[in-house]
Design an enzyme around this catalytic site. Structure first.
Site, mmCIF file in Angstrom:
data_model
loop_
_atom_site.group_PDB
_atom_site.id
_atom_site.type_symbol
_atom_site.label_atom_id
_atom_site.label_comp_id
_atom_site.label_asym_id
_atom_site.label_seq_id
_atom_site.Cartn_x
_atom_site.Cartn_y
_atom_site.Cartn_z
ATOM 1 N N ASN A 196 0.929 -1.334 -0.040
ATOM 2 C CA ASN A 196 0.229 -0.091 -0.092
ATOM 3 C C ASN A 196 0.828 1.078 -0.041
ATOM 4 O O ASN A 196 0.322 2.410 -0.256
ATOM 5 C CB ASN A 196 -1.062 -0.069 1.140
ATOM 6 C CG ASN A 196 -0.444 -0.131 2.538
ATOM 7 O OD1 ASN A 196 0.565 -0.769 2.649
ATOM 8 N ND2 ASN A 196 -1.154 0.335 3.655
ATOM 9 N N GLU A 219 3.929 -3.894 12.548
ATOM 10 C CA GLU A 219 3.030 -2.512 12.327
ATOM 11 C C GLU A 219 1.854 -3.199 11.464
ATOM 12 O O GLU A 219 2.106 -3.788 10.454
ATOM 13 C CB GLU A 219 3.712 -1.495 11.616
ATOM 14 C CG GLU A 219 4.712 -0.620 12.514
ATOM 15 C CD GLU A 219 4.143 -0.254 13.764
ATOM 16 O OE1 GLU A 219 2.798 0.104 13.979
ATOM 17 O OE2 GLU A 219 4.876 0.093 14.546
ATOM 18 N N CYS A 244 -3.124 1.685 6.585
ATOM 19 C CA CYS A 244 -3.665 1.355 8.154
ATOM 20 C C CYS A 244 -4.159 2.355 8.988
ATOM 21 O O CYS A 244 -5.048 2.001 10.020
ATOM 22 C CB CYS A 244 -2.483 0.714 8.859
ATOM 23 S SG CYS A 244 -1.200 1.792 8.725
ATOM 24 N N GLU A 296 8.128 3.078 14.882
ATOM 25 C CA GLU A 296 9.015 3.316 13.687
ATOM 26 C C GLU A 296 9.204 4.956 13.643
ATOM 27 O O GLU A 296 8.460 5.614 14.174
ATOM 28 C CB GLU A 296 8.760 2.555 12.652
ATOM 29 C CG GLU A 296 7.817 1.482 12.463
ATOM 30 C CD GLU A 296 7.566 0.994 11.184
ATOM 31 O OE1 GLU A 296 8.616 0.237 10.683
ATOM 32 O OE2 GLU A 296 6.436 0.931 10.496
HETATM 33 N N1 LIG Z 1 -0.962 -2.444 8.185
HETATM 34 C C1 LIG Z 1 -1.086 -2.285 6.751
HETATM 35 O O1 LIG Z 1 -0.466 -1.226 6.095
HETATM 36 C C2 LIG Z 1 -1.351 -3.310 5.848
HETATM 37 C C3 LIG Z 1 -2.362 -4.237 6.371
HETATM 38 N N2 LIG Z 1 -2.777 -4.997 5.270
HETATM 39 C C4 LIG Z 1 -4.204 -5.911 5.834
HETATM 40 O O2 LIG Z 1 -3.952 -6.995 5.210
HETATM 41 C C5 LIG Z 1 -5.159 -7.571 4.460
HETATM 42 C C6 LIG Z 1 -4.428 -8.531 3.396
HETATM 43 O O3 LIG Z 1 -3.627 -8.096 2.520
HETATM 44 P P1 LIG Z 1 -2.104 -8.837 2.282
HETATM 45 O O4 LIG Z 1 -1.390 -8.190 0.950
HETATM 46 O O5 LIG Z 1 -2.348 -10.138 2.266
HETATM 47 O O6 LIG Z 1 -1.028 -8.463 3.521
HETATM 48 P P2 LIG Z 1 -0.145 -9.576 4.268
HETATM 49 O O7 LIG Z 1 0.056 -9.193 5.622
HETATM 50 O O8 LIG Z 1 -0.297 -10.926 3.858
HETATM 51 O O9 LIG Z 1 1.355 -9.091 3.255
HETATM 52 C C7 LIG Z 1 2.181 -8.136 3.821
HETATM 53 C C8 LIG Z 1 3.585 -8.592 3.430
HETATM 54 O O10 LIG Z 1 3.920 -9.983 4.324
HETATM 55 C C9 LIG Z 1 4.216 -11.158 3.627
HETATM 56 N N3 LIG Z 1 3.725 -12.117 4.304
HETATM 57 C C10 LIG Z 1 2.548 -12.405 4.208
HETATM 58 N N4 LIG Z 1 2.440 -13.710 5.167
HETATM 59 C C11 LIG Z 1 3.707 -13.806 5.857
HETATM 60 C C12 LIG Z 1 4.308 -14.922 6.662
HETATM 61 N N5 LIG Z 1 3.370 -15.729 7.077
HETATM 62 N N6 LIG Z 1 5.626 -14.853 6.463
HETATM 63 C C13 LIG Z 1 6.534 -13.869 5.988
HETATM 64 N N7 LIG Z 1 5.743 -12.731 5.384
HETATM 65 C C14 LIG Z 1 4.552 -12.881 4.981
HETATM 66 C C15 LIG Z 1 3.510 -10.611 2.179
HETATM 67 O O11 LIG Z 1 3.887 -11.432 1.029
HETATM 68 P P3 LIG Z 1 3.204 -11.508 -0.080
HETATM 69 O O12 LIG Z 1 1.780 -10.578 -0.083
HETATM 70 O O13 LIG Z 1 4.017 -10.916 -1.185
HETATM 71 O O14 LIG Z 1 2.636 -12.877 -0.178
HETATM 72 C C16 LIG Z 1 3.774 -9.328 2.032
HETATM 73 O O15 LIG Z 1 5.208 -8.846 1.832
HETATM 74 C C17 LIG Z 1 -5.310 -6.125 3.905
HETATM 75 O O16 LIG Z 1 -6.497 -6.445 3.396
HETATM 76 C C18 LIG Z 1 -5.378 -5.293 4.960
HETATM 77 O O17 LIG Z 1 -6.337 -5.612 5.917
HETATM 78 C C19 LIG Z 1 -2.262 -5.274 4.214
HETATM 79 C C20 LIG Z 1 -1.329 -4.542 3.758
HETATM 80 C C21 LIG Z 1 -0.916 -3.627 4.622
HETATM 81 O O1 LIG Z 2 -0.841 7.112 6.789
HETATM 82 C C1 LIG Z 2 0.516 6.947 6.396
HETATM 83 O O2 LIG Z 2 1.234 7.936 5.781
HETATM 84 C C2 LIG Z 2 0.772 5.598 6.630
HETATM 85 C C3 LIG Z 2 0.039 4.424 6.616
HETATM 86 C C4 LIG Z 2 0.741 3.372 6.843
HETATM 87 O O3 LIG Z 2 1.787 2.843 7.506
HETATM 88 C C5 LIG Z 2 0.156 2.230 6.319
HETATM 89 O O4 LIG Z 2 -0.877 2.308 5.912
HETATM 90 O O5 LIG Z 2 0.905 1.112 6.268
#
Ligand SMILES: NC(=O)C1=CN([C@@H]2O[C@H](COP(=O)(O)OP(=O)(O)OC[C@H]3O[C@@H](n4cnc5c(N)ncnc54)[C@H](OP(=O)(O)O)[C@@H]3O)[C@@H](O)[C@H]2O)C=CC1
Ligand SMILES: O=C(O)CCC(=O)C(=O)O
Length: 477
Positions: free
Chosen positions: A150, A247, A281, A458
């Site tokens: 994202n 995070e 997030c 962070e």
């Molecule tokens: N806090 C935030 O900013 C974010 C929250 N999300 C939440 O997660 C939901 C799903 O999104 P998604 O893309 O699947 O997010 P994930 O948490 O699955 O992915 C984030 C990163 O972690 C990697 N990853 C996932 N599982 C593991 C694991 N078990 N061990 C090591 N690395 C891992 C992913 O690899 P890869 O995806 O390449 O397989 C990616 O690089 C979203 O709908 C949202 O609710 C998602 C993104 C950001």
């Molecule tokens: O709001 C921002 O600038 C950062 C948000 C963020 O860290 C995220 O969505 O993972």
């Protein structure tokens, strides 16, 4: 066609076949490039390269490490347009937002470049008057960086820049969806002549992330993403004694008081909820409004939401782009179905758009849902918000705190007493007054309470706490 391969010891691997095709989520006929999934041998090779490079890297003066970060910042700045275009095509964020994100990346690099010349410890009076006691900091060693899609520029940089400046070497595993943007960041460091092995990238999905998390030579793991993945990564790191930082999600509330500047509250709610198609997030997802201004606020919010231009991320007139993937679109559509099934009233939106072109949806607003409903409790990660009506501020804060998450929260009010109550009583890592729930500043600590993070912070100087270990030194002459 761009093809991304693992980047190890300052070289791009060539031997594997591409296995994942990256499609523009807003224009599915646009193939952005291909990604090769790193093998276990390559992950081991990347960690070995980082391990071999670490002692020399850590032996450089902070200012010398900072010079590399300054050079990478200049390179990123000079390629801002190209990298913003790639990021928009890869994950659908509007070009205005990705341009802003690249500039934020430049600022992050410069901030941490400077950090190489700042104090790292304290002098503490020893009980022995002939002794000198002070703290210094040691790097962790090799740091694994696992990032989501994202913020494909800012999140990798706000993790790897502090890791590097404090003397760690890095292996990064970006989200599969945004590996091309991450490869462009690697190119900037390559142009900056960063020594071999200091920064490595392994492309691939969660299997590759798991290999990195499990690797005995990776001393610290920093992660941003879902709670499910974060908890798994944290448990694996803990089991083998590695340091970790997570995070994760948010369910961020906005409170609108009856003395609020309603025009500001409406525009900030829209921006906080719908920018980046709600995939932050820190995005606003619950809007808690005083009954005296509820109808007026709702009317204006719905009217302005209906004016939002949804479209192609590269079109300058677009305000909200597509989702980053079909999976994200399906997730939001499923929540809309749940909202209706749970008795919610759909005030606007709720439908998929331009189905033949990509993964678009209308910005969506619900009301009349119980606060125990899935829409009020679970992270949607899409442009969907729910309004709640309250009688007074204490009820508003109670509702705002009724969540497993505690990342960001905003209040709109002109009453100083109300602001102070909110600051004191709101359980969130970011507490914002008369400002939208999103909007992280790179020089300030960032992180959440409850399930939003591993209770670490962070960015800013707080990054030092994760990327170093304190050494207490006692010198007796
Ligand atoms: N806090 C935030 O900013 C974010 C929250 N999300 C939440 O997660 C939901 C799903 O999104 P998604 O893309 O699947 O997010 P994930 O948490 O699955 O992915 C984030 C990163 O972690 C990697 N990853 C996932 N599982 C593991 C694991 N078990 N061990 C090591 N690395 C891992 C992913 O690899 P890869 O995806 O390449 O397989 C990616 O690089 C979203 O709908 C949202 O609710 C998602 C993104 C950001
Ligand atoms: O709001 C921002 O600038 C950062 C948000 C963020 O860290 C995220 O969505 O993972």
């Amino acid at each position: 066609m761009i093809t991304v391969t693992p980047y190890i010891n300052a070289k791009w691997e060539t031997k594997q076949q591409p296995e994942h095709t990256v499609i523009n989520p807003g224009n599915v006929t646009d193939t952005v490039g291909q990604v090769t999934i790193a093998t276990e041998v390559e992950v081991n090779g990347a960690v070995r390269a980082a391990k071999n490079a670490q002692a020399h890297w850590a032996s450089l003066a902070g200012a010398a490490r900072g010079e590399y970060l300054y050079k990478a910042a200049s390179e990123l700045s000079s390629r801002a347009e190209e990298i913003a275009q790639i990021a928009s095509r890869e994950m659908g964020k509007t070009i205005a937002e990705t341009k802003g994100e690249v500039q934020r990346g430049v600022a992050i690099l410069r901030y941490y470049a400077n950090e190489g010349m700042r104090a790292v410890g304290d002098v503490i009076p020893a009980t022995d008057s002939n002794a000198l006691m002070f703290t210094t900091r040691a790097p962790l060693g090799v740091v694994g960086v696992i990032t989501p899609w994202n913020f494909p520029v800012a999140i990798p940089l706000w993790k790897l820049a502090p890791a590097l400046i404090y003397g760690n070497t890095v292996v990064i595993k970006p989200a599969l969806e945004t590996s091309i943007t991450c490869a462009k960041i690697m190119e900037c460091f390559s142009q900056a002549d960063l020594p071999e092995g200091v920064l490595n990238m392994v492309s691939g999905g969660r299997e590759v992330g798991s290999l990195l998390t499990e690797h005995q030579d990776v001393s610290g793991i920093t992660f941003t993403g879902s709670n499910t993945a974060g908890k798994e990564i944290g448990a694996t790191a803990l089991a083998r004694g590695a340091k970790y930082q997570l995070e994760m999600g948010g369910k961020n509330p906005v409170i609108v008081c009856d003395d609020a500047d309603l025009e500001l509250a409406v525009s900030a709610t829209i921006s906080g909820a719908f920018k980046t198609t709600g995939q932050k997030c820190t995005a606003t997802s619950r809007v808690i409004v005083h009954e005296n201004v509820y109808e007026q606020f709702k009317k204006e919010l719905v009217a302005q939401t209906e004016e939002i231009i949804v479209g192609d991320s590269l079109d300058e007139s677009t305000w909200m782009g597509p989702f980053a993937s079909e999976q994200q679109l399906r997730k939001s559509l499923a929540y809309i179905e749940s909202g209706v099934a749970e008795g919610g009233s759909l005030l606007t939106g709720g439908s998929q758009l331009y189905e033949e072109r990509g993964f678009y949806m209308q910005p969506t607003i619900f009301e009349n849902l119980a606060h125990s409903s899935s829409l009020a409790q679970e992270e949607i990660f899409g442009p969907v918000i729910t309004l709640f009506k309250v009688d007074d501020l204490s009820e508003a804060i109670e509702l705002a705190n009724d969540s497993d998450y505690g990342l960001s929260a905003s209040i709109f009010t002109s009453n100083i007493g109300g602001m102070m109550s909110f600051i004191d009583d709101m359980n969130a890592g970011l507490v914002r007054i008369n400002a939208e729930s999103a909007g992280v500043e790179l020089q300030a600590p960032f992180g959440g309470m409850k399930n939003s993070s591993s209770h670490s912070r962070e960015q800013g100087e707080a990054a030092k706490e994760f990327f170093t270990n304190i050494k207490t030194v006692f010198v007796k002459a």
